[in-house]
Design a protein around this motif. Structure first.
Motif, short mmCIF file in Angstrom:
data_model
loop_
_atom_site.label_atom_id
_atom_site.label_comp_id
_atom_site.label_asym_id
_atom_site.label_seq_id
_atom_site.Cartn_x
_atom_site.Cartn_y
_atom_site.Cartn_z
N THR A 359 0.68 -1.40 0.17
CA THR A 359 0.24 0.14 0.17
C THR A 359 0.75 1.38 -0.01
N PRO A 360 0.67 2.37 -1.21
CA PRO A 360 1.74 3.78 -1.19
C PRO A 360 0.75 4.36 0.19
N PRO A 361 1.91 5.38 0.79
CA PRO A 361 1.66 5.81 1.66
C PRO A 361 0.53 7.34 1.29
N GLN A 362 -0.07 7.44 2.45
CA GLN A 362 -1.95 8.39 3.12
C GLN A 362 -2.96 8.04 1.64
N THR A 363 -3.05 6.45 2.48
CA THR A 363 -3.78 5.79 1.88
C THR A 363 -4.07 4.55 2.96
N VAL A 364 -5.51 4.45 2.93
CA VAL A 364 -5.98 3.75 3.53
C VAL A 364 -5.85 2.35 3.67
N ILE A 365 -6.23 1.17 4.99
CA ILE A 365 -6.32 -0.07 4.53
C ILE A 365 -7.99 -0.79 5.23
N THR A 366 -8.93 -1.12 4.57
CA THR A 366 -10.19 -1.04 6.11
C THR A 366 -9.88 -2.89 5.87
N VAL A 367 -10.35 -2.70 7.45
CA VAL A 367 -10.54 -4.03 7.91
C VAL A 367 -12.38 -4.52 8.84
N GLY A 368 -12.92 -5.23 8.02
CA GLY A 368 -14.55 -5.77 8.60
C GLY A 368 -14.68 -6.89 8.04
N ALA A 369 -15.73 -7.09 8.19
CA ALA A 369 -16.55 -8.28 7.95
C ALA A 369 -17.85 -7.90 7.43
N THR A 370 -18.89 -8.88 6.13
CA THR A 370 -20.14 -8.70 6.28
C THR A 370 -20.68 -9.89 6.01
N VAL A 371 -21.89 -10.09 6.68
CA VAL A 371 -22.52 -10.83 6.43
C VAL A 371 -23.30 -11.01 4.75
N PRO A 372 -23.15 -11.55 3.88
CA PRO A 372 -23.44 -12.29 2.12
C PRO A 372 -25.33 -11.96 2.57
N PRO A 373 -25.95 -11.86 1.80
CA PRO A 373 -27.25 -11.09 1.89
C PRO A 373 -28.14 -12.68 1.33
N GLU A 374 -27.22 -13.37 0.42
CA GLU A 374 -27.73 -14.74 0.04
C GLU A 374 -27.67 -15.90 0.68
N ASP A 375 -26.57 -15.26 2.34
CA ASP A 375 -26.61 -16.61 2.64
C ASP A 375 -26.24 -16.80 4.19
N GLY A 376 -27.23 -16.07 4.57
CA GLY A 376 -27.25 -15.54 7.13
C GLY A 376 -26.09 -16.95 7.05
N ALA A 377 -25.30 -17.74 7.05
CA ALA A 377 -24.74 -19.40 7.31
C ALA A 377 -23.35 -18.62 7.46
N THR A 378 -23.09 -18.12 6.86
CA THR A 378 -21.80 -17.38 6.63
C THR A 378 -21.70 -16.24 6.97
N GLN A 386 -5.85 -0.64 -0.83
CA GLN A 386 -5.25 0.98 -1.91
C GLN A 386 -4.23 0.78 -2.74
N GLY A 387 -3.60 -0.89 -2.91
CA GLY A 387 -2.17 -0.77 -3.91
C GLY A 387 -2.85 -0.90 -5.26
N PRO A 388 -1.66 -0.98 -6.00
CA PRO A 388 -1.11 -1.72 -7.18
C PRO A 388 -2.60 -2.83 -7.52
N GLY A 389 -3.01 -3.73 -7.02
CA GLY A 389 -4.02 -4.72 -7.01
C GLY A 389 -3.38 -5.48 -8.10
N LEU A 390 -3.76 -6.97 -8.59
CA LEU A 390 -3.26 -7.83 -9.19
C LEU A 390 -4.28 -8.04 -10.57
N SER A 391 -3.75 -8.98 -11.03
CA SER A 391 -4.63 -9.49 -12.63
C SER A 391 -5.29 -10.79 -11.96
N ASP A 392 -6.06 -11.14 -13.02
CA ASP A 392 -7.04 -12.30 -12.82
C ASP A 392 -6.11 -13.58 -12.57
#
Length: 458
Positions: A359-378, A386-392
């Motif tokens: 991650t380059p300076p002056q950027t943000v890393i977000t940490v958290g979790a979500t419950v997928p709406p289609e599957d309440g069991a996970t 916000q880094g350079p990312g990767l190809s598929d």
């Protein structure tokens, strides 16, 4: 296997019942109709013999007595005609001398058959000639509704259906017992094979027939060979890793001791050598961790994700501030998830280390979790940078051991994401890398949702 055997057994039973029941019911219905027709034909012949003399003399009063008495004996309609088709006596309505059956009887033959009535009913008709010697004097026609014989056939079909259902029920009970008896040796083999998963010896006695006993022997031999191979691989990895730690530590100390005697022009090479030694040391530690994870028992327990993520953010905030990177917690309560002890801590630490590395300076890393709406069991745990990312293609290969981005100056060991995936899998989940909406990587770990955290042990 039990369902397949039972389904095959019941299919054969149903096929046999249909093959026997349908012909039996059809033959019975035809037999009833033929017997009914024979009885009515016999009655018609008797009535014709009684009416022969009266037809010859034209005594219609006596003929009316015959037809009335016969009609009162049942629901029959009776018609007696002369040779000229004139009606001499009749009971009921709808019968005339122009009936096709009368025409056949006046030629000296019997006419027998069933014909439809208005609605869905049918009737049996029988027409016979009334003659003296070879001379035909007239004809007698009797028509009976076939309701009684149809009702008898219907009752037989119902009895046949009920009997078939009872037989099928008995066959099902017997099939269940037979299926359980047949599959009992297979279940014993399945239980015995489960012992292999816990590192035990596969018992071969009492498994069942000779074929399964031979299979159990082969599985036992295979399990022993696999156990030796896995144990040898684990021991080799652990031994090599342990043996490398001391020389690497000594090598780093020797390189650091050389710093005062190294010229300024050679200082970059010395620093690069120390960096490579550090990377090799981290790689050895990663191999030791993987060797431990591959044989760790999956004893899972509920983990409070909210408390855990807050703790990890607090621990990494100082290091992130040094790199001018902000660690942000996503809003919302996360709840609990099933995981092996301390697995989530290691997962978050590895993902944060990777994110801070790119991650380059002056950027943000977000940490958290979500419950997928289609599957309440996970529950999905996210670390988004916000880094350079990767190809598929690179995201698909990122979990391979020792894989690093081509041309990258990253000094990582290439084992961090491998450890993350292994920790996620022994916790009953999965890990993957996704493309973040604003660029960068969304590292996602999917875990099974737990109903509530386990109360603390006193």
């Amino acid at each position: 296997m039990t369902r397949r055997i039972l389904f095959t057994y019941l299919s054969v039973a149903v096929a046999v019942l249909l093959a026997l029941g349908i012909p039996l019911g059809t033959v019975y219905a035809h037999h009833e109709r033929d017997g009914f027709a024979a009885d009515v034909e016999r009655d018609a012949v008797v009535l014709a013999e009684q009416a022969e003399a009266d037809i010859a003399t034209g005594d219609t009063a006596h003929l009316a007595e015959h037809t009335t008495a016969f009609g009162m004996a049942g629901d029959a309609r009776v018609l007696i005609v002369g040779l000229d088709r004139s009606v001499l006596a009749a009971t009921g309505t709808g019968l005339t001398g122009d009936d096709a059956a009368i025409s056949t009887a006046l030629t000296g033959r019997h006419a027998i058959g069933y014909r439809p009535l208005p609605g869905n009913d049918t009737e049996l008709y029988v027409a016979v000639p009334a003659r003296i010697g070879a001379d035909v004097l007239g004809a007698v026609l009797i028509a009976y509704p076939s309701t009684a014989v149809d009702a008898a056939a219907t009752r037989f079909w119902l009895t046949l259906a009920v009997g078939s259902a009872l037989i099928l029920l008995l066959v099902t009970v017997a099939g269940l017992a037979l299926t359980r008896w047949i599959t009992r040796p297979v279940r014993r083999l399945e239980d015995a094979a489960e012992v292999i998963g816990h590192g035990g010896e596969l018992p071969t006695a009492g498994i069942g027939p000779p074929e399964l006993r031979r299979l159990a022997v082969r599985l036992s031999e295979t399990s022993r060979r696999l156990h030796r191979l896995i144990t040898g691989q684990r021991d080799f990895t652990s031994t090599v890793s342990h043996q490398l730690r001391s020389p690497l530590t000594a090598l780093r100390l020797r390189l650091e001791n050389l710093e005062p005697a190294v010229a300024d022009t050679a200082r970059p090479d010395l620093d690069a050598a120390i960096t490579e030694v550090d990377r090799l040391t981290r790689m050895v530690h990663g191999l030791l961790a993987l060797a431990h994870l591959e044989h760790q028992a999956a004893d899972r327990e509920p983990v409070d994700l909210d408390t855990l993520i807050d703790e990890r953010i607090d621990n990494w905030s100082a290091y992130a501030s040094e790199q001018d990177v902000a660690l942000v917690r996503s809003p919302g309560a996360l709840g609990t998830a099933w995981a092996v002890p301390e697995a989530i801590e290691q997962i978050v630490d590895n993902l944060l280390a990777n994110a801070l590395r790119v991650t380059p300076p002056q950027t943000v890393i977000t940490v958290g979790a979500t419950v997928p709406p289609e599957d309440g069991a996970t529950v999905e745990l996210h670390v988004v940078d916000q880094g350079p990312g990767l190809s598929d293609e690179d995201r698909a290969r990122a979990f391979d051991r020792f894989w690093r981005v081509a041309g990258s100056a990253d000094d990582g060991s290439g084992l961090g994401l491998t450890i993350v995936r292994q920790l996620a899998r022994i916790s009953g989940g999965e890990a993957e890398l996704r493309a973040a909406p604003a660029g960068g990587i969304d590292a996602t770990v999917r875990l099974r949702r737990a109903p509530h955290p386990r109360p603390p042990t006193p």
